[in-house]
Design a protein around this motif. Structure first.
Motif, PDB file in Angstrom:
ATOM      1  N   TYR A 146       1.034  -1.185  -0.136  1.00 49.75           N
ATOM      2  CA  TYR A 146      -0.125   0.106  -0.136  1.00 49.75           C
ATOM      3  C   TYR A 146       0.966   1.121   0.176  1.00 49.75           C
ATOM      4  O   TYR A 146       0.689   2.221  -0.737  1.00 49.75           O
ATOM      5  CB  TYR A 146      -0.911   0.102   1.198  1.00 49.75           C
ATOM      6  CG  TYR A 146      -1.899   1.262   1.283  1.00 49.75           C
ATOM      7  CD1 TYR A 146      -3.135   1.120   0.920  1.00 49.75           C
ATOM      8  CD2 TYR A 146      -1.228   2.315   2.132  1.00 49.75           C
ATOM      9  CE1 TYR A 146      -4.122   2.458   0.715  1.00 49.75           C
ATOM     10  CE2 TYR A 146      -2.321   3.470   2.036  1.00 49.75           C
ATOM     11  CZ  TYR A 146      -3.463   3.535   1.548  1.00 49.75           C
ATOM     12  OH  TYR A 146      -4.231   4.440   1.622  1.00 49.75           O
ATOM     13  N   ARG A 191      -6.203   1.930  -8.367  1.00 47.31           N
ATOM     14  CA  ARG A 191      -7.053   0.591  -8.195  1.00 47.31           C
ATOM     15  C   ARG A 191      -6.581  -0.141  -6.890  1.00 47.31           C
ATOM     16  O   ARG A 191      -7.328  -0.388  -6.026  1.00 47.31           O
ATOM     17  CB  ARG A 191      -7.095  -0.275  -9.266  1.00 47.31           C
ATOM     18  CG  ARG A 191      -8.245  -1.156  -9.251  1.00 47.31           C
ATOM     19  CD  ARG A 191      -9.531  -0.622  -9.485  1.00 47.31           C
ATOM     20  NE  ARG A 191      -9.596   0.041 -10.563  1.00 47.31           N
ATOM     21  CZ  ARG A 191     -10.488   1.105 -10.871  1.00 47.31           C
ATOM     22  NH1 ARG A 191     -11.348   1.563  -9.655  1.00 47.31           N
ATOM     23  NH2 ARG A 191     -10.756   1.748 -12.090  1.00 47.31           N
ATOM     24  N   ILE A 192      -5.130   0.002  -6.727  1.00 43.16           N
ATOM     25  CA  ILE A 192      -4.668  -1.163  -5.389  1.00 43.16           C
ATOM     26  C   ILE A 192      -4.996  -0.222  -4.310  1.00 43.16           C
ATOM     27  O   ILE A 192      -5.461  -0.892  -3.353  1.00 43.16           O
ATOM     28  CB  ILE A 192      -3.180  -1.125  -5.863  1.00 43.16           C
ATOM     29  CG1 ILE A 192      -2.790  -2.293  -6.949  1.00 43.16           C
ATOM     30  CG2 ILE A 192      -2.408  -1.598  -4.327  1.00 43.16           C
ATOM     31  CD1 ILE A 192      -1.384  -2.199  -7.215  1.00 43.16           C
ATOM     32  N   GLN A 194      -7.487   1.968  -3.561  1.00 46.80           N
ATOM     33  CA  GLN A 194      -8.635   1.913  -3.316  1.00 46.80           C
ATOM     34  C   GLN A 194      -9.279   0.502  -2.687  1.00 46.80           C
ATOM     35  O   GLN A 194     -10.096   0.458  -1.965  1.00 46.80           O
ATOM     36  CB  GLN A 194      -9.696   2.149  -4.570  1.00 46.80           C
ATOM     37  CG  GLN A 194     -10.904   2.066  -4.517  1.00 46.80           C
ATOM     38  CD  GLN A 194     -11.839   2.324  -5.749  1.00 46.80           C
ATOM     39  OE1 GLN A 194     -11.988   1.474  -6.687  1.00 46.80           O
ATOM     40  NE2 GLN A 194     -12.861   3.201  -6.088  1.00 46.80           N
ATOM     41  N   ASN A 195      -8.867  -0.489  -3.540  1.00 50.75           N
ATOM     42  CA  ASN A 195      -9.247  -1.927  -2.903  1.00 50.75           C
ATOM     43  C   ASN A 195      -8.693  -2.109  -1.305  1.00 50.75           C
ATOM     44  O   ASN A 195      -9.249  -2.636  -0.683  1.00 50.75           O
ATOM     45  CB  ASN A 195      -8.762  -2.914  -3.733  1.00 50.75           C
ATOM     46  CG  ASN A 195      -9.510  -2.977  -5.163  1.00 50.75           C
ATOM     47  OD1 ASN A 195     -10.466  -2.460  -5.034  1.00 50.75           O
ATOM     48  ND2 ASN A 195      -8.678  -3.558  -6.322  1.00 50.75           N
ATOM     49  N   LYS A 196      -7.369  -1.563  -1.167  1.00 52.74           N
ATOM     50  CA  LYS A 196      -7.060  -1.619  -0.058  1.00 52.74           C
ATOM     51  C   LYS A 196      -7.472  -0.878   1.014  1.00 52.74           C
ATOM     52  O   LYS A 196      -7.836  -1.322   2.362  1.00 52.74           O
ATOM     53  CB  LYS A 196      -5.348  -1.617   0.068  1.00 52.74           C
ATOM     54  CG  LYS A 196      -4.605  -2.625  -0.531  1.00 52.74           C
ATOM     55  CD  LYS A 196      -3.169  -2.577  -0.538  1.00 52.74           C
ATOM     56  CE  LYS A 196      -2.290  -3.437  -0.984  1.00 52.74           C
ATOM     57  NZ  LYS A 196      -2.537  -4.834  -0.184  1.00 52.74           N
ATOM     58  N   ARG A 197      -8.125   0.271   0.710  1.00 48.29           N
ATOM     59  CA  ARG A 197      -8.777   1.199   1.600  1.00 48.29           C
ATOM     60  C   ARG A 197     -10.153   0.339   2.040  1.00 48.29           C
ATOM     61  O   ARG A 197     -10.598   0.915   3.103  1.00 48.29           O
ATOM     62  CB  ARG A 197      -8.934   2.547   1.131  1.00 48.29           C
ATOM     63  CG  ARG A 197      -7.766   3.466   1.120  1.00 48.29           C
ATOM     64  CD  ARG A 197      -7.999   4.634   0.487  1.00 48.29           C
ATOM     65  NE  ARG A 197      -6.767   5.733   0.445  1.00 48.29           N
ATOM     66  CZ  ARG A 197      -6.577   6.828  -0.132  1.00 48.29           C
ATOM     67  NH1 ARG A 197      -7.585   7.294  -0.903  1.00 48.29           N
ATOM     68  NH2 ARG A 197      -5.593   7.530  -0.144  1.00 48.29           N
ATOM     69  N   LYS A 198     -10.540   0.025   0.978  1.00 45.30           N
ATOM     70  CA  LYS A 198     -12.167  -0.804   1.172  1.00 45.30           C
ATOM     71  C   LYS A 198     -11.870  -2.012   2.126  1.00 45.30           C
ATOM     72  O   LYS A 198     -12.608  -2.025   3.364  1.00 45.30           O
ATOM     73  CB  LYS A 198     -12.720  -1.085  -0.089  1.00 45.30           C
ATOM     74  CG  LYS A 198     -13.167  -0.171  -1.040  1.00 45.30           C
ATOM     75  CD  LYS A 198     -13.792  -0.842  -2.188  1.00 45.30           C
ATOM     76  CE  LYS A 198     -14.361   0.109  -3.162  1.00 45.30           C
ATOM     77  NZ  LYS A 198     -14.857  -0.550  -4.372  1.00 45.30           N
ATOM     78  N   SER A 199     -10.777  -2.866   1.874  1.00 41.86           N
ATOM     79  CA  SER A 199     -10.598  -3.909   2.901  1.00 41.86           C
ATOM     80  C   SER A 199     -10.116  -3.477   4.340  1.00 41.86           C
ATOM     81  O   SER A 199     -10.732  -4.092   5.372  1.00 41.86           O
ATOM     82  CB  SER A 199      -9.451  -4.538   2.384  1.00 41.86           C
ATOM     83  OG  SER A 199      -9.865  -5.235   1.011  1.00 41.86           O
ATOM     84  N   GLU A 202     -13.349  -2.022   6.519  1.00 43.48           N
ATOM     85  CA  GLU A 202     -14.003  -3.391   6.740  1.00 43.48           C
ATOM     86  C   GLU A 202     -13.574  -3.826   7.939  1.00 43.48           C
ATOM     87  O   GLU A 202     -14.241  -4.295   8.912  1.00 43.48           O
ATOM     88  CB  GLU A 202     -14.172  -4.126   5.724  1.00 43.48           C
ATOM     89  CG  GLU A 202     -15.073  -3.817   4.631  1.00 43.48           C
ATOM     90  CD  GLU A 202     -15.010  -4.837   3.392  1.00 43.48           C
ATOM     91  OE1 GLU A 202     -14.392  -5.841   3.386  1.00 43.48           O
ATOM     92  OE2 GLU A 202     -15.514  -4.440   2.301  1.00 43.48           O
ATOM     93  N   SER A 227     -15.480   7.317  -2.625  1.00 40.52           N
ATOM     94  CA  SER A 227     -14.279   7.251  -3.550  1.00 40.52           C
ATOM     95  C   SER A 227     -15.091   7.459  -4.782  1.00 40.52           C
ATOM     96  O   SER A 227     -16.042   6.899  -5.306  1.00 40.52           O
ATOM     97  CB  SER A 227     -13.617   5.928  -3.523  1.00 40.52           C
ATOM     98  OG  SER A 227     -12.747   6.085  -4.493  1.00 40.52           O
TER      99      SER A 227
END
Length: 357
Positions: A146, A191-192, A194-199, A202, A227
């Motif tokens: 990240y 994209r990397i 964004q996906n890591k922020r979502k995870s 959670e 986002s």
């Protein structure tokens, strides 16, 4: 893991000072303006490679001096490690056990800390950049991919923005082909991120809600990740607007984190007490997550927070300390008798560090 010894030279208001610290509660007491926060900041810098309160390194140098030095000896279960931070003639160096880092990012997460300070309310009052910076610093301590994606994205963003400015300043016809390489990097790394922020959200929300419920009861606190980083054609869609404004108007650098209480915006509808509880729960959630991810207990830094909390919230925070949720704690207070009384209430040993002029 805990900080066993702290050394400062020409750092802010200190000529030279060495402190011996304990694995447990360390209470720094003294009148306002004596330098309590500066000691907290020195520990933060040894952990995070930068000051929590100063925008430039020159602000950390004692008046009349040209450089400063910090040293910290950290003790883990099986090892002793020495971190040195030196600043001289506009250059900062950080080393671990005598080996200088090529990149400061290599140090993130090795000796984690969590700071709770009066200016944390900036997370509510200020814009999205402050909230992004906070969450980026948390995730970067345990996720190196990240951090690298964030570095790559920010570098490409700066270069793209500079190119957009050059088009206007040099009165050139904007050329999409020149910008395309930067768009490619922003899409890939964005994209990397964004996906890591979502995870992350959670997982983080579980620790955060647990901490908030302990401090404030049954109110429903929540954090929503927002986002606008959508399709792969995002930069083509905003091309004309980007040219006109000479900057990249959409992307992962525009993300925000929406703080909510009982489904309403916290900034607008939350009382001062609710806002303070929210921020402290945010930091305690950070502590719990880092402890889980890094398999070590971060140092907890409490800078003058007793003045900002009511008796009920102080009591609940002390209850968490009494339950031994934390390992090493450094707290500062301008009222010595209050600190001693509060520590006596939880019947725990405390290393009192009294600062005098």
């Amino acid at each position: 893991m805990y900080l066993e010894r702290l050394y400062l030279k020409n750092f802010k208001n200190y000529d030279e000072l060495t402190l011996e610290l304990e694995d447990g509660i360390n209470c720094i007491i003294g009148p306002n303006g004596i330098g309590k926060t500066n000691l907290i900041d020195a520990v933060y810098m040894l952990s995070m490679t930068k000051s929590a309160f100063s925008f430039t390194e020159n602000q950390n140098v004692k008046h009349g001096a040209s450089d400063f030095a910090l040293s910290g000896r950290f003790k883990t279960e099986n090892d002793l490690s020495t971190v040195i931070c030196q600043y001289d003639k506009s250059k900062k160096k950080i080393s671990l056990n005598g080996k200088e880092y090529n990149r400061f990012s290599e140090h993130f997460g090795k000796f984690p800390c969590v700071l709770i300070a009066p200016n944390d309310t900036d997370l509510l009052r200020e814009g999205s950049e402050v909230r992004r910076r906070y969450f980026d610093s948390v995730i970067s301590q345990f996720d190196k991919e990240y951090l690298q994606s964030l570095i790559n994205y920010q570098r490409a963003l700066l270069q793209r923005n500079q190119l957009l400015k050059n088009f206007a300043e040099q009165r050139q016809i904007p050329n999409k082909e020149w910008v395309a390489p930067y768009d490619h990097v922003l899409l890939k790394e964005g994209r990397i991120i964004q996906n890591k922020r979502k995870s992350f959200i959670e997982e983080f929300i579980v620790s955060f809600k647990e901490a908030y419920e302990t401090l404030a009861g049954e109110e429903v606190a929540d954090i929503n990740y927002k986002s606008d980083f959508g399709s792969d054609t995002i930069f083509e869609e905003t091309w004309q607007k980007d040219i006109a404004l000479q900057r990249t108007t959409k992307g992962i650098h525009k993300d925000d984190f929406d703080f909510r209480l009982n489904a309403y915006p916290l900034k607008k509808f939350g009382s001062q007490g609710q806002q303070k509880s929210f921020i402290i729960a945010l930091k305690l959630g950070q502590f719990l997550l880092l402890k889980k991810q890094l398999q070590t207990s971060p140092i907890l830094l409490l800078d003058d927070i007793f003045d900002k909390l009511d008796d009920i919230r102080i009591k609940k925070l002390l209850g968490l300390i009494k339950e031994k949720k934390f390992s090493q704690i450094l707290l500062s207070d301008a009222r010595p008798e209050r600190s001693k009384t509060l520590i006596e209430q939880i019947s725990m040993p405390c290393n009192i560090i009294e600062l005098k002029k």
